[in-house]
Design an enzyme around this catalytic site. Structure first.
Site, PDB file in Angstrom:
ATOM      1  N   TYR A  23      11.067   2.689   7.566  1.00  0.00           N
ATOM      2  CA  TYR A  23      10.195   3.887   8.171  1.00  0.00           C
ATOM      3  C   TYR A  23       8.609   3.460   8.073  1.00  0.00           C
ATOM      4  CZ  TYR A  23       9.184   3.051   3.033  1.00  0.00           C
ATOM      5  OH  TYR A  23       8.846   2.558   1.948  1.00  0.00           O
ATOM      6  N   THR A  25       3.188   2.264  -3.160  1.00  0.00           N
ATOM      7  CA  THR A  25       3.714   1.787  -4.239  1.00  0.00           C
ATOM      8  C   THR A  25       3.266   0.302  -4.349  1.00  0.00           C
ATOM      9  OG1 THR A  25       5.934   1.445  -3.757  1.00  0.00           O
ATOM     10  CG2 THR A  25       5.444   3.778  -4.702  1.00  0.00           C
ATOM     11  N   ASP A  26       3.261  -0.160  -3.430  1.00  0.00           N
ATOM     12  CA  ASP A  26       3.276  -1.661  -3.486  1.00  0.00           C
ATOM     13  C   ASP A  26       1.991  -2.558  -4.120  1.00  0.00           C
ATOM     14  OD1 ASP A  26       5.854  -1.862  -2.505  1.00  0.00           O
ATOM     15  OD2 ASP A  26       5.358  -2.530  -0.590  1.00  0.00           O
ATOM     16  N   GLU A  53      -2.339 -23.428 -24.057  1.00  0.00           N
ATOM     17  CA  GLU A  53      -2.950 -23.895 -22.678  1.00  0.00           C
ATOM     18  C   GLU A  53      -4.655 -24.110 -22.734  1.00  0.00           C
ATOM     19  OE1 GLU A  53      -1.264 -25.264 -20.819  1.00  0.00           O
ATOM     20  OE2 GLU A  53       0.714 -24.371 -21.076  1.00  0.00           O
ATOM     21  N   SER A 112       0.612  -0.016   2.036  1.00  0.00           N
ATOM     22  CA  SER A 112      -0.199  -0.632   0.992  1.00  0.00           C
ATOM     23  C   SER A 112      -0.013  -2.020   0.677  1.00  0.00           C
ATOM     24  CB  SER A 112      -0.097   0.136  -0.293  1.00  0.00           C
ATOM     25  OG  SER A 112       0.868  -0.435  -1.246  1.00  0.00           O
TER      26      SER A 112
END
Ligand code: SIN
Length: 314
Positions: free
Chosen positions: A30, A95-96, A287, A62
């Site tokens: 889409y 949403t990404d 670390e 996004s």
């Protein structure tokens, strides 16, 4: 002024919530951001008659979110939040990178009123889109008396912006707040709140005074089996200002990356650790000299380091 009579401002930035496909059964192919803010509202009869105003700021997928759009969004939000007639602001987004925009805003915006981000996993043209309910919930939350801060209304839950992480690539329940859990859930037309609204957590970086093109450059590198560290050396040679290393487990680094990180630090590059695990972040001081940003995802830690570097430069 009564909450109902105050304006909710909707700022649309694109995403699947505004996406349409050529075929109703196409849930992945889409155009994100095809619909404007006005069209999103017009598709929701339940919002008819409410005091709403709209602004289509962008029509982005996004994955293409950028610093210039963030700077513009922040300015537009500041302008609306300053108005006494505005109850809150809703931002529709893809949403990404939602977890990144949410982090950026909660660290750079003084949100004494609710700034509610929302999104969808199914396009608006789907037979059963999730966007309309999410948008209704977001508008409702933007009017909630006493609500404040950067919030995310998604899938019937309310998350604090800083806790958000995307866990799934295509399922409708794609988001989580990790160990923090949701702030509230939408329930029977109301809100059931589990904890206080997010407290202000403003970063001291002078983000409004620095042009986005001049924001420090911070990149993310992932630790993995067989890592060589050469990507770190290449980024340092290319002039990067900061690095987030998405480590394994609790932020552990392949020894080649640890050595490369030490070379980067010696060259003046700031290096922080995050975890490539989906929840938990990094705790403790393993670390050695590499700092970490707690539960922040690597993408959120990148923003945090960028703001730290901006602050240091000021
Ligand atoms: C986007 O992030 O803009 C596309 C994907 C989505 O919104 O789910």
């Amino acid at each position: 002024m009564q909450s109902e009579s105050r304006v909710v401002a909707l700022i649309a930035t694109g995403g699947t919530i505004a996406g349409t496909a050529a075929r109703a059964d196409d849930l992945v192919g889409y155009d994100a951001g095809a619909l404007s803010a006005e069209q999103l509202i017009a598709a929701l009869p339940a919002l008819a008659g409410q005091a709403l105003e709209t602004w289509t700021l962008a029509r982005l997928d996004s994955c293409d979110m950028d610093h210039a759009t963030w700077a513009l969004l922040r300015r537009e939000l500041q302008a609306r939040l300053a108005r006494p007639d505005v109850a809150g602001v809703v931002v529709t987004h893809g949403t990404d990178t939602l977890e990144e925009t949410a982090w950026f805003l909660q660290r750079t915006l003084d949100a004494a009123k609710p700034v509610v981000l929302t999104a969808a996993m199914r396009p608006a043209s789907a037979p059963s889109p999730d966007g309309p309910q999410n948008l209704l919930d977001a508008v409702r939350l933007a009017r909630e008396p006493g609500a404040r801060g950067v919030l995310v209304a998604f899938g019937g839950q309310v998350f604090a912006g800083e806790d958000l992480r995307k866990l799934h690539g295509w399922r409708v329940d794609a988001f989580s707040a990790g160990d923090a859990g949701p702030v509230a859930v939408f329930e029977d037309g109301g809100l059931r709140r589990f904890r206080d609204w997010p407290a202000p957590a403003l970063h001291a970086a002078p983000v409004g005074d620095v042009a986005p093109a001049a924001w420090p450059r911070v990149e993310i590198v992932t630790s993995h089996a067989g890592a060589s560290g050469r990507i770190v050396d290449a980024l340092v040679a290319d002039g990067v200002h900061g690095l987030v290393i998405a480590g394994t487990g609790n932020g552990t680094l392949h020894h080649t990356l640890r050595d490369a990180a030490a070379r980067a630090q010696a060259a003046g590059v700031a290096v922080v650790r995050a975890s490539r695990c989906l929840a938990g972040g990094v705790v403790g001081g393993a670390e050695g000299s590499l700092p970490q940003h707690g539960a922040a995802t690597p993408a959120q830690a990148r923003i945090e380091l960028m703001l730290d570097l901006m602050r240091r430069r000021a």
